[in-house]
Design a protein around this motif. Structure first.
Motif, mmCIF file in Angstrom:
data_model
loop_
_atom_site.group_PDB
_atom_site.id
_atom_site.type_symbol
_atom_site.label_atom_id
_atom_site.label_comp_id
_atom_site.label_asym_id
_atom_site.label_seq_id
_atom_site.Cartn_x
_atom_site.Cartn_y
_atom_site.Cartn_z
ATOM 1 N N VAL A 158 0.940 -1.202 -0.075
ATOM 2 C CA VAL A 158 0.193 0.082 0.180
ATOM 3 C C VAL A 158 1.153 1.168 0.104
ATOM 4 O O VAL A 158 0.445 2.055 -0.525
ATOM 5 C CB VAL A 158 -1.071 -0.159 1.380
ATOM 6 C CG1 VAL A 158 -1.732 1.342 1.578
ATOM 7 C CG2 VAL A 158 -2.173 -1.077 1.054
ATOM 8 N N ARG A 159 1.824 1.181 0.587
ATOM 9 C CA ARG A 159 3.006 2.341 0.657
ATOM 10 C C ARG A 159 3.235 2.784 -0.724
ATOM 11 O O ARG A 159 3.766 4.055 -1.010
ATOM 12 C CB ARG A 159 4.210 2.149 1.790
ATOM 13 C CG ARG A 159 3.610 1.901 3.300
ATOM 14 C CD ARG A 159 4.744 2.049 4.154
ATOM 15 N NE ARG A 159 4.576 1.637 5.389
ATOM 16 C CZ ARG A 159 4.325 0.455 6.073
ATOM 17 N NH1 ARG A 159 4.782 -0.642 5.449
ATOM 18 N NH2 ARG A 159 3.939 0.371 7.413
ATOM 19 N N GLY A 160 3.441 1.809 -1.645
ATOM 20 C CA GLY A 160 4.036 2.035 -2.830
ATOM 21 C C GLY A 160 3.107 2.521 -3.757
ATOM 22 O O GLY A 160 3.634 2.817 -4.838
ATOM 23 N N LEU A 161 1.666 2.578 -3.614
ATOM 24 C CA LEU A 161 0.600 2.786 -4.350
ATOM 25 C C LEU A 161 0.763 4.372 -4.454
ATOM 26 O O LEU A 161 0.818 5.235 -3.340
ATOM 27 C CB LEU A 161 -0.824 2.409 -4.086
ATOM 28 C CG LEU A 161 -0.967 0.985 -4.012
ATOM 29 C CD1 LEU A 161 -2.056 0.297 -3.339
ATOM 30 C CD2 LEU A 161 -0.494 0.374 -5.397
ATOM 31 N N LYS A 162 0.082 4.861 -5.514
ATOM 32 C CA LYS A 162 -0.062 6.463 -5.635
ATOM 33 C C LYS A 162 -1.549 6.646 -5.703
ATOM 34 O O LYS A 162 -2.486 6.406 -6.524
ATOM 35 C CB LYS A 162 0.351 6.745 -7.406
ATOM 36 C CG LYS A 162 1.897 6.827 -7.361
ATOM 37 C CD LYS A 162 2.278 7.222 -8.769
ATOM 38 C CE LYS A 162 3.687 7.109 -9.044
ATOM 39 N NZ LYS A 162 4.192 7.628 -10.443
ATOM 40 N N MET A 163 -2.077 7.120 -4.507
ATOM 41 C CA MET A 163 -3.402 7.441 -4.083
ATOM 42 C C MET A 163 -3.541 8.404 -3.100
ATOM 43 O O MET A 163 -2.403 8.914 -2.710
ATOM 44 C CB MET A 163 -3.904 6.098 -3.671
ATOM 45 C CG MET A 163 -3.161 5.499 -2.384
ATOM 46 S SD MET A 163 -4.002 3.729 -1.736
ATOM 47 C CE MET A 163 -5.706 4.090 -1.462
ATOM 48 N N ASP A 164 -4.664 8.936 -2.660
ATOM 49 C CA ASP A 164 -4.905 9.684 -1.740
ATOM 50 C C ASP A 164 -3.968 9.333 -0.397
ATOM 51 O O ASP A 164 -4.072 8.263 -0.055
ATOM 52 C CB ASP A 164 -6.344 10.052 -1.474
ATOM 53 C CG ASP A 164 -6.461 11.061 -0.627
ATOM 54 O OD1 ASP A 164 -5.960 12.277 -0.718
ATOM 55 O OD2 ASP A 164 -7.355 10.696 0.534
ATOM 56 N N GLU A 165 -3.560 10.357 0.338
ATOM 57 C CA GLU A 165 -2.788 10.116 1.331
ATOM 58 C C GLU A 165 -3.635 9.652 2.381
ATOM 59 O O GLU A 165 -3.187 8.741 3.430
ATOM 60 C CB GLU A 165 -1.858 11.445 1.687
ATOM 61 C CG GLU A 165 -1.117 11.769 0.593
ATOM 62 C CD GLU A 165 0.206 10.442 0.786
ATOM 63 O OE1 GLU A 165 0.428 9.958 1.557
ATOM 64 O OE2 GLU A 165 0.797 10.406 -0.600
ATOM 65 N N THR A 166 -4.757 10.327 2.789
ATOM 66 C CA THR A 166 -5.642 9.797 3.574
ATOM 67 C C THR A 166 -6.045 8.528 3.748
ATOM 68 O O THR A 166 -6.028 7.578 4.474
ATOM 69 C CB THR A 166 -6.873 10.838 3.665
ATOM 70 O OG1 THR A 166 -6.637 12.135 3.841
ATOM 71 C CG2 THR A 166 -7.628 10.562 4.983
ATOM 72 N N ALA A 167 -6.499 8.031 2.402
ATOM 73 C CA ALA A 167 -6.749 6.621 2.253
ATOM 74 C C ALA A 167 -5.696 5.561 2.465
ATOM 75 O O ALA A 167 -5.897 4.577 2.989
ATOM 76 C CB ALA A 167 -7.574 6.571 0.678
ATOM 77 N N LYS A 168 -4.425 6.179 2.141
ATOM 78 C CA LYS A 168 -3.120 5.422 2.235
ATOM 79 C C LYS A 168 -3.043 5.337 3.678
ATOM 80 O O LYS A 168 -2.617 3.925 4.037
ATOM 81 C CB LYS A 168 -2.045 6.056 1.513
ATOM 82 C CG LYS A 168 -0.844 5.243 1.453
ATOM 83 C CD LYS A 168 0.166 5.778 0.833
ATOM 84 C CE LYS A 168 0.189 5.960 -0.627
ATOM 85 N NZ LYS A 168 1.439 6.746 -1.263
#
Length: 597
Positions: free
Chosen positions: A314-324
């Motif tokens: 999950v840390r390597g995904l490009k997504m919203d920081e709150t959702a991450k």
């Protein structure tokens, strides 16, 4: 000066040894000469003896090495002369005294075979004893023949039950796949015919032992292990007061150790392929189903590592920081919960330090187990055996499952909980992603509540469902707003009854031409209900087109050979003897081939 000895001290020691030997020679000769002189007076005091030819005395050895042997022989002769003549042994001394091991073995055999030596003169008992002797010496076919003869000849014998059990025992002791299958059938029949006998528990125990003997390694077929687990559980459930219960519990622990090892090895394989859903499912099944597993600390650490791997993904995904951040907290919380369980419940295990190191790497506090938890874990580890050389050699040569480190305390599970499957883990992961990305969305029913890194479980929001449409929400009669098909509804009165005093439900159906209804009554719009206009009439059904007439393209006249005869007789088909042959139409041979007729 050349010296024979390597050093001066060695030469001195050798010289002293030679001098001692030279000094002993005169003393030995003097003692040998004095020995006949001492025996001569004793010979003169005895009674006169008749003339007996005197044999010449043997020459006296003067060697110094014979001095010690002669002295020992003389002492032995003196002791023999001093002892009185042996008297006749009494019967008490002749009685054989059994050793302690012999007495214990006799008691054990008597406990197993209570009818040994009882009514030995009876014919049925004679056959039974003969069969038991044959079984003890490996003649299983002879034993079964004698037992079957006894059952057929003496159907009312008091040894009937024991004979049936002995037949099953003979198959069990014979071994082999076919013999063990027959033994299982015999034991099952014994349980059916004698369900209340004390030996019924023994028969059920033997059925489990049959599958236990055929178990293979965890990486092989596990069908025998599954059957053994079922039979031992039935033994503990059906015969809880039997003396074989402790043995059945230990065998059940051994079987569950093999099954747990199989699940853990499969989970480790999926972990090497980075299939984290399958890894979590397998490890979670081990934790829930086999709590006495000897490598439970490894299973929990593997479960935590799988969740940590998901958090790393999950840390390597490009997504919203709150959702991450929410997803990281969810997966790290599951991993931390597995590590804490190792530290608290398995504090005496071998890999508890690995769990502590992982918690420290996550910057989480390391819990301290209570005194009861520490004592329980220590007792569990002390009950396990250590590997010996014979155990390791047996595992290599015999290809049997490894049950050396099985626990000897604790109650094994008698019912399997619901297993954790990989699709369920995948659905929970998808639900966690949807919850993080769409926090306002309604969660799915049955979704697993996420666990934070602090160990707290966050309650999922309850699912909200739309309220059912009430009759009060239906518009009254005569309202306008849309076209209907000629039916209107009215709300029910507060009292729940119609004005006419009947048991109406507050609904009036109006049809065109009845009660003044015109058929054009239109209700008002209802929130949440979409009203559609009256559908247009369907077009008329068209008649299907006629199928074209079939035209036979072959219009040539029928050949004369195929035309039927006028008299109705069948015509024989033409036959070419040059191309075909049969029993009636044979090919021409020799000169007949030249004859065209």
């Amino acid at each position: 000066m050349f010296s024979f000895f390597p050093s001066r001290s060695a030469g001195l020691v050798a010289g002293l040894a030679v001098a001692g030997l030279i000094a002993l020679v005169p003393a030995a000769r003097a003692q040998d000469a004095a020995a006949p002189a001492q025996t001569a007076p004793a010979a003169t005091q005895t009674a006169p003896v008749a003339d007996v030819p005197v044999t010449p005395a043997k020459p006296i050895k003067s060697s110094i090495f014979s001095f010690g042997k002669d002295k020992k022989k003389a002492d032995a002769d003196k002791k023999a002369a001093a002892q009185p003549a042996p008297e006749k042994e009494s019967k008490k001394e002749e009685k054989v005294i059994q050793s302690k091991d012999t007495r214990n073995r006799y008691k054990k055999d008597k406990k197993i075979e209570t009818l040994a030596g009882v009514d030995a003169k009876l014919p049925d008992k004679a056959l039974f004893d003969k069969a038991q002797y044959a079984i003890a010496h490996g003649h299983f076919d002879v034993a079964r023949l004698d037992l079957q003869t006894m059952l057929n000849t003496y159907p009312d014998s008091q040894y009937q039950m024991r004979a049936k059990l002995a037949i099953a025992d003979s198959w069990y002791k014979e071994g082999g796949t076919a013999a063990l299958t027959q033994a299982e059938s015999e034991y099952a029949d014994f349980r059916v015919f004698f369900p209340n006998a004390p030996e019924a528990a023994e028969a059920q125990m033997r059925i489990g032992d049959i599958y236990f003997r055929q178990m293979d390694r965890p990486d092989r077929d596990y069908a025998k292990a599954t059957h053994a687990e079922e039979e031992y559980r039935r033994m503990l459930t059906d015969y809880p007061d039997s003396t074989l219960v402790p043995q059945a519990k230990q065998r059940l622990r051994d079987v569950q150790e093999v099954l747990a090892t199989r699940e853990a090895e499969i989970a480790g394989y999926y972990a090497t392929r980075e299939n984290w859903a399958a890894t979590i499912a397998r490890y979670q099944t081990v934790v829930d189903t086999y709590p006495l597993y000897s490598h439970m600390d490894d299973a929990l650490i593997g479960l935590g590592d799988a969740y940590s791997a998901q958090a790393h993904f999950v840390r390597g995904l490009k997504m919203d920081e709150t959702a991450k951040a929410k997803l990281e907290a969810t997966f790290d919380g599951e991993a931390a919960a597995a590590y804490r369980k190792v530290v608290l419940e398995h504090s005496a295990a071998a890999h508890v330090e690995d769990a502590r190191d992982r918690l420290a790497a996550m910057n989480l506090p390391i819990p301290t187990p209570t005194l009861e938890q520490a004592q329980a874990s220590q007792a569990m580890e002390n009950s396990r055996n250590n590997y010996r050389l014979t155990d390791r050699v047996g595992l290599i040569i015999l290809h049997k499952p490894d049950t050396v480190t099985v626990a000897h305390i604790g109650d094994p599970t008698l019912t399997d909980p619901k297993p954790t499957l990989a699709p369920d883990v995948t659905r929970n992961t998808v639900a966690a992603f949807n919850k993080a990305l769409h926090p306002d969305a309604v969660p799915e029913v049955g979704a697993k509540a996420p666990v934070t890194a602090d160990g707290e479980t966050t309650a999922a929001a309850p699912a909200t469902t739309a309220a059912p449409l009430q009759f009060q929400d239906v518009p009254a009669e005569g309202a306008t707003g849309g076209a209907t098909t000629g039916t209107s509804f009215t709300a029910a009165p507060a009292g729940g009854a119609s004005s006419g005093g009947g048991n109406g439900v507050g609904m009036e159906v109006l049809s065109p031409g009845v009660n003044g209804a015109t058929g054009n009554t239109v209700p008002t719009a209802v929130p949440g209900v979409t009203l559609t206009a009256k559908p247009a009439p369907l077009p008329a059904i068209e008649k299907a087109a006629e199928a074209p007439t079939t035209v036979n393209e072959i219009s040539a006249p029928q050949a004369a050979a195929q035309a039927p005869r006028a008299d109705g007789k069948k015509t024989k088909p033409e036959f070419d003897k040059g191309d075909e042959s049969s029993s009636k139409h044979k090919k021409k041979k020799g000169l007949k081939k030249l004859n065209p007729l």
